[in-house]
Design an enzyme around this catalytic site. Structure first.
Site, PDB file in Angstrom:
ATOM      1  N   SER A  87       0.812  -1.220   0.000  1.00 12.97           N
ATOM      2  CA  SER A  87       0.000   0.000   0.000  1.00 12.97           C
ATOM      3  C   SER A  87       0.843   1.266   0.000  1.00 12.97           C
ATOM      4  CB  SER A  87      -0.944   0.004   1.211  1.00 12.97           C
ATOM      5  OG  SER A  87      -0.225  -0.114   2.427  1.00 12.97           O
ATOM      6  N   ASP A 107      -3.244   6.338  11.737  1.00 15.60           N
ATOM      7  CA  ASP A 107      -2.396   5.809  10.667  1.00 15.60           C
ATOM      8  C   ASP A 107      -1.108   6.623  10.662  1.00 15.60           C
ATOM      9  OD1 ASP A 107      -1.091   4.964   8.416  1.00 15.60           O
ATOM     10  OD2 ASP A 107      -2.744   5.300   7.026  1.00 15.60           O
ATOM     11  N   HIS A 165       1.253   5.403   6.439  1.00 18.43           N
ATOM     12  CA  HIS A 165       1.001   6.008   5.136  1.00 18.43           C
ATOM     13  C   HIS A 165       1.146   7.523   5.226  1.00 18.43           C
ATOM     14  CE1 HIS A 165      -1.080   2.089   5.094  1.00 18.43           C
ATOM     15  NE2 HIS A 165      -0.625   2.035   3.851  1.00 18.43           N
TER      16      HIS A 165
END
Length: 451
Positions: A186, A427, A430
Site C-alpha cells: 500500500s 495511521d 502512510h
C-alpha cells in the site's frame, strides 16, 4: 474554519507570502476573520451613496474610504497568513525556488541525494486535495479535517547540492511512449497516487484497468502515450493462506507471477518491500517447510525471523533483475519507517507531531533499521556494478517527517460527536496527500532519469 480544501500561496518574487489574487486574499480573510470582525459591503456602499450628491470633497472622501478599506483587507490577509505559519517569515523570504526537473539543470552526480534536511518551502505542494481527484480517502487529510497545514510547506534539500523541483511537463516529455510500474504494497500505491496527482495538473489521466479488489491498476496519459501501473505484491514472492488458518504461506524460492509475467512490458520499475514481512508467516523452500516468523512455536517450527524471509526475497528479486534478458531501469525503494508513538497501530499508538524531526532528535525503530540493513546488504554492491539498477534510499528522509501522516484523520472528522482521542485509530505509516511523499518523486526522477 473549514479545512476541506487548501489554497496554495503563490511563489512570485515580490509577493511570495500572498495568495496569487485579491479574490484569494479575501477568501482567506473571510475564512480566518474572528466573529464580529466581518465587513458589511452593503453598509459601506450605503454610506458612500448617501453623500454622492455632495461636493467634490465628498467624492474624494468616498474614494479615500474605498482605498482605506481595500488596504485594510490586504493588511488583514497578510496578518492571518503570517500568523498561520510556525516557520519565521524571514526564512521564507531568503529561500530561492529550486530548478525544475527533469531538465538540463540537474544536481551534481557526486551529490548524495539522500543525506540532507527538510527546509521551509513557501511555494507549497504542486497540487491540492481540490485539484487532484485521485487521492484515496484514507490519505486525504485535508478533506478529513486535519486542522494544520504547516506540514505542506517543506522540501527536501540534499546537503551537497540543490535538488531540482519536479516538472510534470518535462517528465511526461521524457517518458513519452514508455511504461512505468510500481510493485509492492500500500505504500507503493500511496507513492503512485502522489505521482498521478502531480502529473494530472498537466494532463488528465485515464484509468484503463483495475483488478477486482482495486489494488492493482493501470493508467494512461493519452497525449504522451505514457502508461503507469501499480501492481499489488506485498511480499514480492508467491504467498497464500490455506484453509481457516490466518498464517501466510511464503514461498521463498518463487517470485510472484503477478509482476514477473508483466516485467517484459516495463521501461521503468520501482520495487519495494516492507511491513508485510512482520506478519505471521510460514516459510517454504524447495517444497519443504523450513521455518516461520511470529508463529509462537506452532507446528514445531523454528522462528527464523522476518529478516530471514526478507533477505531471501530480496536476493531472489536481485537475481531476477540481474539475469533477465529484458533490461528496464529498476529502482528498489528502501523501507518506509512508521511514527507510531507509545504503542503500535493496534494498541493505541498515535502520531500528532506538526513539525519535522531535526537530525539526531530520534532514532529508527529496530525493525526499520534491520530491514534497511538487509536492503543495503543485498542491493548496495549490486547497484554499483549494474547498468540498469539504482537504490532509492528514502528511509532517512522519510524518518524525519513524523508530521506527514494522516494520524487520526484517516477518516473524516474523527473526533466528531465527542469521541475520545484514545479510542480513535491512527495511521502513522502512510502519508497525507499532498505531503512529504511528494518529495520522493523529486529524488526518484533525479536518480532514474537525470543520472
Amino acid at each position: 474554519m473549514k479545512s476541506s480544501t487548501f489554497t496554495k500561496p503563490s511563489n512570485t518574487h515580490s509577493q511570495s507570502l500572498f495568495p496569487s489574487s485579491m479574490e484569494q486574499q479575501l477568501t482567506l480573510v473571510l475564512l480566518a476573520t474572528p466573529k464580529g470582525a466581518n465587513f458589511d459591503e452593503q453598509t459601506l456602499h450605503g454610506a458612500s451613496s448617501s453623500s454622492s450628491a455632495r461636493s467634490t470633497t465628498s467624492s474624494f472622501t468616498r474614494t479615500f474610504l474605498k482605498f482605506s478599506v481595500y488596504f485594510s483587507l490586504v493588511a488583514l490577509a497578510y496578518y492571518f497568513i503570517i500568523s498561520s505559519f510556525t516557520v519565521p517569515p524571514p526564512i521564507f523570504i531568503a529561500l530561492d525556488s529550486p530548478p525544475e526537473s527533469p531538465s538540463g539543470n540537474v544536481s551534481s552526480p557526486k551529490c548524495d541525494l539522500f543525506t540532507g534536511d527538510w527546509i521551509p518551502d513557501p511555494s507549497g505542494p504542486l497540487y491540492t486535495n481540490h485539484s487532484c481527484p485521485h487521492i484515496q480517502d484514507f490519505q486525504n487529510c485535508m478533506l478529513n479535517g486535519r486542522p494544520d497545514v504547516n506540514y505542506l510547506f517543506w522540501r527536501w534539500k540534499p546537503r551537497g547540492c540543490d535538488l531540482p523541483r519536479f516538472s510534470s511537463s518535462q517528465f511526461l516529455d521524457r517518458v513519452r511512449n514508455k511504461w512505468w510500474a510500481f510493485i509492492g504494497d500500500s505504500i507503493a500505491r500511496n507513492h503512485v497516487q502522489s505521482l498521478i496527482c502531480i502529473l494530472s495538473q498537466v494532463e488528465e489521466v485515464e484509468e484503463i484497468y483495475h483488478d477486482k479488489e482495486f489494488r492493482s491498476k493501470i493508467w494512461r496519459f493519452p497525449s504522451h502515450n505514457f502508461t503507469l501501473s501499480v501492481i499489488w505484491s506485498p511480499f514480492l514472492v508467491k504467498s497464500e493462506t490455506l484453509g481457516t488458518s490466518s498464517d501466510i504461506q511464503l514461498y521463498l524460492d518463487q517470485l510472484d507471477h503477478k509482476w514477473t509475467h508483466q516485467y517484459s512490458n516495463f521501461d521503468y520499475v520501482v520495487i519495494s518491500g516492507g511491513k508485510w514481512f512482520l506478519k505471521a508467516t510460514i516459510f517454504h523452500e524447495s517444497n519443504t517447510v523450513t521455518g516461520c516468523h511470529y508463529c509462537h512455536g506452532k507446528y514445531n517450527l523454528t522462528d527464523l525471523g522476518y529478516d530471514y524471509s526478507y533477505r531471501k526475497t530480496l536476493k531472489l528479486v536481485r537475481n531476477f533483475v540481474r539475469d533477465s534478458t529484458h533490461k528496464p531501469l529498476v529502482l528498489f525503494r528502501t523501507t518506509t519507517p512508521d511514527h507510531f508513538e507509545t504503542a503500535e497501530w493496534n494498541a493505541g499508538g498515535y502520531c500528532n507531531r506538526t513539525m519535522p524531526f531535526k537530525e539526531d532528535e530520534a532514532k529508527l525503530k529496530t525493525v526499520d533499521a534491520v530491514m534497511r540493513d538487509v536492503e543495503l546488504d543485498v542491493f548496495q554492491n549490486f547497484g554499483e556494478g549494474s547498468t540498469n539498477f539504482r537504490l532509492l534510499d528514502t528511509t532517512g528522509m522519510s524518518f524525519l517527517r513524523p508530521d506527514g501522516h494522516p494520524g487520526p484523520y484517516r477518516h473524516p472528522h474523527p473526533f466528531a460527536g465527542g469521541k475520545v482521542k484514545s479510542s480513535v485509530q491512527n495511521d502513522c505509516l502512510h502519508w497525507c496527500l499532498p505531503g512529504p511523499i511528494d518529495s520522493w518523486n523529486d529524488v526518484m526522477v533525479e536518480t532514474i532519469l537525470n543520472r
